[in-house]
Design a protein around this motif. Structure first.
Motif, short mmCIF file in Angstrom:
data_model
loop_
_atom_site.label_atom_id
_atom_site.label_comp_id
_atom_site.label_asym_id
_atom_site.label_seq_id
_atom_site.Cartn_x
_atom_site.Cartn_y
_atom_site.Cartn_z
N ILE A 42 1.28 36.50 -16.29
CA ILE A 42 -0.64 36.17 -16.35
C ILE A 42 -0.77 37.93 -15.55
N LEU A 43 -2.46 38.39 -16.50
CA LEU A 43 -2.54 39.62 -15.91
C LEU A 43 -3.50 39.80 -15.45
N THR A 44 -3.93 40.57 -14.52
CA THR A 44 -5.25 40.55 -14.12
C THR A 44 -5.73 41.71 -13.75
N PRO A 45 -7.07 41.48 -13.78
CA PRO A 45 -8.24 42.76 -14.22
C PRO A 45 -7.61 44.32 -13.62
N LEU A 46 -8.11 45.11 -14.33
CA LEU A 46 -7.31 45.93 -13.79
C LEU A 46 -8.63 47.00 -12.19
N PRO A 47 -8.04 47.47 -11.38
CA PRO A 47 -8.94 48.19 -10.70
C PRO A 47 -9.83 49.12 -11.45
N ASP A 48 -11.18 49.42 -10.99
CA ASP A 48 -12.43 50.37 -11.71
C ASP A 48 -11.43 51.85 -10.66
N GLY A 49 -11.81 53.14 -12.08
CA GLY A 49 -11.01 54.32 -11.69
C GLY A 49 -10.61 54.87 -12.79
N ASN A 50 -10.09 55.97 -12.78
CA ASN A 50 -9.60 56.60 -13.89
C ASN A 50 -8.73 58.19 -13.37
N PRO A 51 -7.24 57.95 -13.37
CA PRO A 51 -6.32 56.73 -13.32
C PRO A 51 -6.32 55.92 -12.66
N VAL A 52 -5.88 55.07 -12.80
CA VAL A 52 -4.89 54.06 -12.35
C VAL A 52 -3.43 53.86 -12.65
N ARG A 53 -2.87 53.45 -11.33
CA ARG A 53 -1.77 53.70 -10.74
C ARG A 53 -1.19 52.40 -11.27
N LEU A 54 -0.16 52.22 -12.09
CA LEU A 54 0.54 51.09 -12.81
C LEU A 54 1.65 50.88 -12.75
N THR A 55 2.36 49.73 -12.18
CA THR A 55 3.83 49.72 -12.10
C THR A 55 4.50 49.69 -13.95
N VAL A 56 5.45 50.08 -14.32
CA VAL A 56 5.71 50.31 -15.39
C VAL A 56 6.13 49.21 -16.36
N ILE A 57 6.52 47.54 -15.24
CA ILE A 57 6.43 46.63 -16.24
C ILE A 57 4.67 46.16 -16.48
N ASP A 58 3.51 46.71 -15.13
CA ASP A 58 2.41 46.03 -15.94
C ASP A 58 2.43 46.84 -17.15
N TYR A 59 2.40 47.44 -17.18
CA TYR A 59 2.04 48.25 -18.24
C TYR A 59 2.16 48.46 -20.08
N ALA A 60 3.60 47.80 -19.66
CA ALA A 60 4.85 47.65 -20.69
C ALA A 60 3.97 45.43 -21.05
N ASP A 61 3.11 44.92 -20.23
CA ASP A 61 3.21 43.89 -20.09
C ASP A 61 1.87 43.64 -21.02
N ARG A 62 0.94 44.20 -20.26
CA ARG A 62 -0.52 45.15 -20.93
C ARG A 62 -0.55 45.19 -22.79
N ALA A 63 0.63 46.60 -22.40
CA ALA A 63 0.35 47.32 -23.88
C ALA A 63 1.28 45.39 -24.89
N VAL A 64 1.94 44.58 -24.46
CA VAL A 64 2.81 44.19 -25.56
C VAL A 64 1.96 43.02 -25.58
N TYR A 65 1.60 41.77 -24.72
CA TYR A 65 0.96 40.97 -24.51
C TYR A 65 -0.83 40.53 -24.89
N ASP A 66 -1.00 42.17 -23.97
CA ASP A 66 -2.52 41.96 -23.97
C ASP A 66 -3.25 42.79 -25.73
N HIS A 67 -1.80 43.05 -26.31
CA HIS A 67 -2.20 44.36 -27.30
C HIS A 67 -3.06 45.12 -26.67
#
Length: 229
Positions: free
Chosen positions: A104-129
């Motif tokens: 399950i992916l939650t909305p990203l917080p506002d602002g750039n850059p946003v700090r993510l864990t590696v697993i969160d980035y990987a999940d968003r890149a793979v399963y959320d395309h």
């Protein structure tokens, strides 16, 4: 072992657990959320040692403990004096990626850059395309590993419970990647989502990529692992 020896061993093990829980040494073995259990176990063992000493004051009911039984304290001292390093690139590149099931992916917080864990980035890149990453700049921190062809990856080991069940989360790096990257060195990278993907040769999982805009070496974090809760 006689009761005195048992009490000493219980006290040492309990003391080591308390030391590990207070200093953060426990993070080499289990995920951060288990700290209360580590401390509780230490307290219970110390109390058990005190209770055993009280019973030991009674007349002996058995033979003296053989001297070889004191060798049982050696692993206890080893936990403090020779704690193993956190799992690194050698283990990571010989295990399959942990990105094998959608989460399950939650909305990203506002602002750039946003700090993510590696697993969160990987999940968003793979399963959320990459949809939730579109137009966003992210910052990830992990250690460097290389495949057999010399391609660089940013990796973080993911724990379900403890280091024994750790699996790597691998993110391929492209763009402005530093020319000299020693394996196992820690790196903070900032960049954007890239559609490129690779297949993990170990388990067939998907490895996403990040287009690096800037990168800088960092010290290893106090907690080298990531977890899902």
């Amino acid at each position: 072992m006689n009761r005195t020896a048992q009490a000493i061993l219980l006290f040492l093990v309990g003391g080591v657990l308390l030391h590990a829980g207070v200093t953060g040494l426990y993070l080499r073995y289990v995920k951060a959320g288990l700290r209360p259990l580590v401390l509780a176990a230490g307290v219970v063992l110390v109390l058990a040692a005190v209770a055993t000493v009280r019973y030991a004051r009674r007349p002996p009911d058995g033979h003296p403990a053989p001297r070889v039984s004191w060798l049982l304290v050696l692993p206890v001292f080893a936990l403090v004096l020779a704690a193993p390093p956190a799992l690194g690139s050698y283990s990571a590149m010989r295990a399959g990626t942990a990105v094998t099931a959608p989460r399950i992916l939650t909305p990203l917080p506002d602002g750039n850059p946003v700090r993510l864990t590696v697993i969160d980035y990987a999940d968003r890149a793979v399963y959320d395309h990459g949809r939730s990453l579109a137009g966003r700049t992210v910052t990830l921190t992990g250690f460097v590993a290389f495949d057999h062809a010399g391609a660089p990856y940013l990796v973080r080991m993911l724990l379900n419970c403890c280091a024994a069940d750790a699996q790597p989360v691998k993110v391929g790096l492209t763009g402005r990647v530093p020319a000299v990257l020693p394996p196992d060195s820690w790196l903070e990278v900032t960049g954007g989502y890239r559609t490129e993907r690779a297949t993990d040769p170990v388990n067939g999982g998907t490895i996403p990529f990040l287009e690096v805009a800037r990168a800088r070496p960092v010290a290893p974090p106090a907690d080298p692992y990531e977890s899902l809760g």
